[in-house]
Design a protein around this motif. Structure first.
Motif, PDB file in Angstrom:
ATOM      1  N   GLU A  58      45.049  47.589  40.305  1.00 48.82           N
ATOM      2  CA  GLU A  58      45.161  48.728  41.093  1.00 48.82           C
ATOM      3  C   GLU A  58      43.691  49.695  40.752  1.00 48.82           C
ATOM      4  O   GLU A  58      43.032  49.549  39.932  1.00 48.82           O
ATOM      5  CB  GLU A  58      46.364  49.640  40.802  1.00 48.82           C
ATOM      6  N   VAL A  59      43.250  50.391  41.611  1.00 52.31           N
ATOM      7  CA  VAL A  59      42.207  51.241  41.792  1.00 52.31           C
ATOM      8  C   VAL A  59      42.852  52.842  41.364  1.00 52.31           C
ATOM      9  O   VAL A  59      43.470  53.201  42.486  1.00 52.31           O
ATOM     10  CB  VAL A  59      41.278  51.270  42.762  1.00 52.31           C
ATOM     11  N   VAL A  60      42.412  53.354  40.321  1.00 48.46           N
ATOM     12  CA  VAL A  60      42.938  54.847  40.152  1.00 48.46           C
ATOM     13  C   VAL A  60      41.606  55.487  39.609  1.00 48.46           C
ATOM     14  O   VAL A  60      40.880  55.231  38.793  1.00 48.46           O
ATOM     15  CB  VAL A  60      43.861  54.596  38.995  1.00 48.46           C
ATOM     16  N   CYS A  61      41.446  56.678  40.572  1.00 44.18           N
ATOM     17  CA  CYS A  61      40.193  57.424  40.348  1.00 44.18           C
ATOM     18  C   CYS A  61      38.841  56.682  40.234  1.00 44.18           C
ATOM     19  O   CYS A  61      37.987  56.853  39.377  1.00 44.18           O
ATOM     20  CB  CYS A  61      40.379  58.193  39.234  1.00 44.18           C
ATOM     21  N   ASP A  82      32.621  43.470  37.809  1.00 39.81           N
ATOM     22  CA  ASP A  82      31.932  43.680  39.104  1.00 39.81           C
ATOM     23  C   ASP A  82      32.847  44.113  40.090  1.00 39.81           C
ATOM     24  O   ASP A  82      32.516  44.225  41.102  1.00 39.81           O
ATOM     25  CB  ASP A  82      31.405  42.503  39.616  1.00 39.81           C
ATOM     26  N   GLY A  83      33.941  44.620  39.669  1.00 41.17           N
ATOM     27  CA  GLY A  83      35.056  45.525  40.202  1.00 41.17           C
ATOM     28  C   GLY A  83      35.650  44.578  41.366  1.00 41.17           C
ATOM     29  O   GLY A  83      36.153  43.455  41.253  1.00 41.17           O
ATOM     30  N   ASP A  84      35.598  45.069  42.647  1.00 38.71           N
ATOM     31  CA  ASP A  84      36.145  44.488  43.973  1.00 38.71           C
ATOM     32  C   ASP A  84      35.719  43.183  44.094  1.00 38.71           C
ATOM     33  O   ASP A  84      36.466  41.965  44.617  1.00 38.71           O
ATOM     34  CB  ASP A  84      35.886  45.316  45.110  1.00 38.71           C
ATOM     35  N   ARG A 109      40.660  35.922  44.201  1.00 34.88           N
ATOM     36  CA  ARG A 109      41.603  35.450  45.467  1.00 34.88           C
ATOM     37  C   ARG A 109      41.115  34.336  46.341  1.00 34.88           C
ATOM     38  O   ARG A 109      42.169  33.451  46.643  1.00 34.88           O
ATOM     39  CB  ARG A 109      41.759  36.824  46.437  1.00 34.88           C
ATOM     40  N   GLU A 110      39.712  34.351  46.624  1.00 35.05           N
ATOM     41  CA  GLU A 110      38.987  33.164  47.064  1.00 35.05           C
ATOM     42  C   GLU A 110      39.383  31.925  46.393  1.00 35.05           C
ATOM     43  O   GLU A 110      39.695  30.889  47.198  1.00 35.05           O
ATOM     44  CB  GLU A 110      37.600  33.393  47.264  1.00 35.05           C
TER      45      GLU A 110
END
Length: 251
Positions: free
Chosen positions: A62-65, A192-194, A201-202
Motif C-alpha cells: 500500500e502507498v501511505v503519504c 524503485d516503488g511502483d 506482477r508482470e
C-alpha cells in the motif's frame, strides 16, 4: 531458471544413464545422480519460499503519504538468493562431473548433453552470479536464450537493503557479461516503488512461476522414480560422502 532446470531433467535420458551406471557398478556416478535429486529438492524449497514472499509483498503493498509499505525484507530475500546461488553451483559441479563420468561409460550420453546445451557448458554460472548479487533472474527460457527473455531483454528483480547509489546504467553494462553488443537490461530494484511492484506482477502474469514450479516438482519426482527403480539404496549411498566432500556440500 525453473524452465531451464525442468528442461535439463526432462530432456536428458536419465533412465538410460542410470541403467548404464548400474551395469558398470559405478557407485560414484550413482551418488552424483542421487545428489542431483537432493539439490533439486533444495532448489524447489527455496523457490517456493521466494514465490511466497513475493506474493505476500504484493498482497500487503500500500502507498501511505507517498511511501510504499509492504511485508518483505530485502536483506532476507538477498540471503535466500545467495543460498540459491550456492545450490546452483553444487548442481553445476555435479552435472559437469557426471558428464566426465559419462564420457568414460558411453560418450553418446555426453554428446547428448552437448546437443541440449550448445555452447552453454557453464550455463548455470550466469544465474549463479545474478543470484549471488541479490538479483532474481526473471527469464523462463530454454538454454538457447537464457538468461535473456524470448524478446532478447534481460530482466531481474534486485534486492538491496538501501537504494543503490551507483550509476545504474554503468552497472547494467556489465551485468550480463560482454559480447560486443548492446543489451536491453531491465534491472528493477526493490526501492524503485511502483516499477518494482509492476515488474513482480508482470513476472507472475507472464512467466507463471507457480505453474512452472509445479511442473519442475513433477519432473523431479519422475527423476526420483527412475533412481528408485534402477538402484538399491546401497548403490546410491555407498560413495555419497566422498562426492559430497568433493562438491563442498555439508555432510
Amino acid at each position: 531458471m525453473l524452465e531451464l532446470l525442468k528442461f535439463l531433467l526432462e530432456k536428458l535420458d536419465f533412465l538410460s544413464i542410470a541403467e548404464a551406471v548400474r551395469k558398470r557398478g559405478n557407485r560414484r556416478a550413482a551418488a552424483r545422480l542421487h545428489l542431483i535429486l537432493v539439490q533439486s529438492y533444495e532448489i524447489l524449497e527455496l523457490y517456493s519460499i521466494l514465490l511466497e514472499e513475493l506474493q505476500a509483498a504484493l498482497e500487503s503493498h500500500e502507498v501511505v503519504c507517498e511511501r510504499h509499505r509492504f511485508h518483505l525484507n530485502p536483506s532476507h530475500v538477498s540471503s535466500l538468493l545467495a543460498r540459491q546461488s550456492s545450490n546452483l553451483a553444487v548442481m553445476e559441479t555435479l552435472t559437469h562431473d557426471l558428464l566426465d563420468e559419462l564420457r568414460m561409460i558411453d560418450n553418446e550420453f555426453a554428446e547428448a548433453y552437448r546437443r541440449l546445451m550448445p555452447g552453454k557448458f557453464g550455463i548455470l554460472f550466469d544465474a549463479e552470479w545474478l543470484l549471488a548479487s541479490g538479483r532474481l533472474p526473471l527469464a523462463e527460457t530454454e538454454p538457447s536464450a537464457f538468461p535473456a527473455s524470448t524478446d532478447g531483454a534481460y530482466r531481474t528483480l534486485w534486492f538491496t537493503p538501501d537504494p543503490p547509489k551507483e550509476d545504474r546504467r554503468e552497472l547494467e553494462k556489465y551485468l550480463y557479461g560482454w559480447n560486443g553488443r548492446e543489451k536491453t537490461v531491465l534491472d528493477v530494484n526493490i526501492h524503485d516503488g511502483d516499477a518494482f511492484f509492476e515488474a513482480v506482477r508482470e513476472y507472475f502474469r507472464t512467466e507463471d512461476p507457480e505453474g512452472r514450479l509445479k511442473d519442475l516438482k513433477k519432473a523431479t519426482e519422475d527423476y526420483r522414480e527412475v533412481l528408485l527403480s534402477t538402484f538399491t539404496t546401497q548403490d546410491l549411498l555407498a560413495d555419497i560422502s566422498k562426492v559430497r566432500r568433493h562438491c563442498g556440500m555439508l555432510p
